[in-house]
Design a protein around this motif. Structure first.
Motif: not given
Ligand code: PLP
Length: 481
Positions: A34-37, A421-422, A427-429, A463-464
């Motif tokens: 997901l792009p950080p925008v 959680i989702l 957000r982790r990438g 894991r995430l």
């Protein structure tokens, strides 16, 4: 002034783009999925007014790299496991380029002989791969939503042949369509667009495995008949969106046949896996349908968009849609004019990518790749089942694994915990997951369908999820006793 750009400029930009595409595919994992925008940020980076004067292709490509590519959601990333993952594969990308260069509009055979005949042949190849009877003829639409709309329009015309001429005023009784409570919203949208109304969409109960219940279907039909409504069509889903559940098509087909309803099978997602004999066996009854939709752009490695609609009697589709004004009349005896099969006149050359993907992987190669995804899904399901504090939310017949973190006393708090959680995982990438609701409870979904997804990516997702579940747990109150 030159008209199109000079050929040397086009050639060199195409070479540059080819290098760039190969590098993108090789290194897509350097991006977060997901792009950080935030909404509006991309627009803010783009000039508000168009350029008065020509810009060079290298400059435009540089801006593409800087402004566009980093700010898309990377569907071609192996960590994309949201919604229903798909793949823009190498042969598919190549075909998109070539199709754009030809720029044929396949509305009539005359306007695109090779595109028309390749579409018929590629759809027939896929028909054989799905082990469907030769009577089924396929053609390609943009999406399953369109394919289902067309199929249900033909169903409407079969149920009320006067409808085409008289419109809704000609209907003596409201027409009803049936599907399960797990069916895709494109069924409802089609009934809205056909003017038949959401009140005439009957979503019947599914069983504990989220498969349409034939007894509930029969009961709903009887109720409608008693109330003076006219059952027109039933949609069975072979691979539902939330969990991949498979409706019992044999039983549904028997009911449809007995009562004269049109049977449409929505195999938009699951149809891809039907190239594997063991999955096709679980979709027994599909061959009884009047129409079937399958999206090669979901799980057959063809880039978006490509949705194949099969009709047992394409004449019914033609009766619903064929309308030939003088300026489109041709004298090509025996030719298929694709414009006769739907609402669109102009259509792009999508068959090329279906044909190239099937050729480049081969039927065996496609089967092997799908089986790999099926195995990855089973592996993840096993990890979830073995983990205290998590439960599988549904069986895993295909490649969607629906699960949730459990153990809180308050179900609403538990839903909020899963939702957070989702959000935290996304957000982790490295991965992108999505959600659904089952029985009113929020569930997390991992949908495997990208060619680049390997066990390590699924393991990272898992894991995430566990890490974020543990980190967020203290904020969500008491444990269930
Ligand atoms: N049917 C099913 C079962 C789906 O899962 C989807 C989309 O995910 C659709 C139909 C609609 O697909 P499209 O986006 O091609 O319209």
């Amino acid at each position: 002034m030159s008209r199109d750009l000079p050929i040397p400029d086009i050639r060199s930009a195409l070479h540059e783009a080819a290098e760039h595409v190969a590098d993108y595919l090789a290194n897509v994992e350097r991006y977060p999925v997901l792009p950080p925008v935030s909404p509006g940020e991309v627009a803010a980076s783009l000039p508000e007014a168009p350029p008065r004067h020509a810009e060079t292709l290298p400059d435009i490509l540089a801006d593409y790299r800087r402004l566009i590519e980093p700010n898309v959601t990377h569907w071609n990333h192996p960590g994309f496991m949201a919604y229903l993952a798909n793949t823009g594969s190498g042969p598919g990308i190549l075909a998109e380029l070539l199709a754009a260069s030809l720029n044929v509009n396949a509305m009539l055979w005359r306007t695109a002989p090779a595109a028309t005949e390749l579409e018929e042949r590629a759809c027939d190849w896929l028909r054989q791969m799905l082990d469907l009877p030769a009577a089924f003829r396929g053609h390609i639409n943009d999406t399953a939503s369109t394919s289902t709309f067309l199929a249900l329009a033909a169903a409407r015309d079969r149920a009320a042949p006067e409808g085409r001429r008289l419109g809704l005023t000609g209907l003596s009784r409201p027409l009803v369509v049936y599907c399960s409570d797990q069916a895709h919203s494109s069924v409802d949208k089609a009934w809205i667009a056909l003017g038949l109304g959401l009140e005439q969409v009957r979503r019947v109960a599914s069983d504990e495995a989220l498969r349409l219940r034939p007894d509930a279907l029969e009961a709903a039909i009887e109720q409608d008949l008693a109330a003076g409504r006219q059952p027109a069509a039933v949609v069975a889903t072979a691979g539902t969106t939330s969990t991949g559940s498979l409706d019992p098509i044999v039983e549904v087909a028997a009911i449809a046949r007995r009562l004269g309803l049109w049977l449409h099978v929505d195999a938009a997602y699951g149809g891809g896996a039907a190239v594997c004999a063991e999955i096709r066996a679980q979709m027994a009854g599909m061959e009884e349908a009047d129409s079937i939709v399958i999206n090669p752009h979901k799980w057959l490695f063809v880039p978006v968009d490509c949705s194949v609609l099969y009709c047992r009697d394409p004449g019914e589709l033609k009766r619903a849609f064929s309308l030939v004004p003088e300026y489109l009349r041709t004298a090509d005896e025996g030719a298929t004019n694709l414009m006769d099969l739907g609402i669109q006149l102009g259509r792009r050359f999508r068959a090329l990518k279906l044909w190239m993907v099937i050729r480049a992987f081969g039927v065996e190669g496609i089967i092997e790749r799908i089986r790999h995804h099926l195995a990855l899904a089973q592996k993840l399901a096993g990890w979830v089942e073995a983990e205290p504090g998590f439960v599988l939310a549904a069986p895993v017949p295909l490649s969607v694994v629906a699960f949730r973190a459990v153990g809180l006393a308050d179900p609403e708090a538990e839903d909020r915990w899963n939702e957070e959680i989702l959000a935290a995982v996304n957000r982790r990438g490295p991965v992108f997951l999505s959600h659904s609701k089952l029985g009113g409870r929020l569930v997390l979904r991992v949908a495997i369908g990208n060619l680049r997804t390997e066990e390590e990516h699924v393991a990272t997702a898992w894991r995430l999820v566990r890490e974020e579940a543990a980190a967020l747990r203290p904020r969500f109150g008491k444990e269930a006793v």
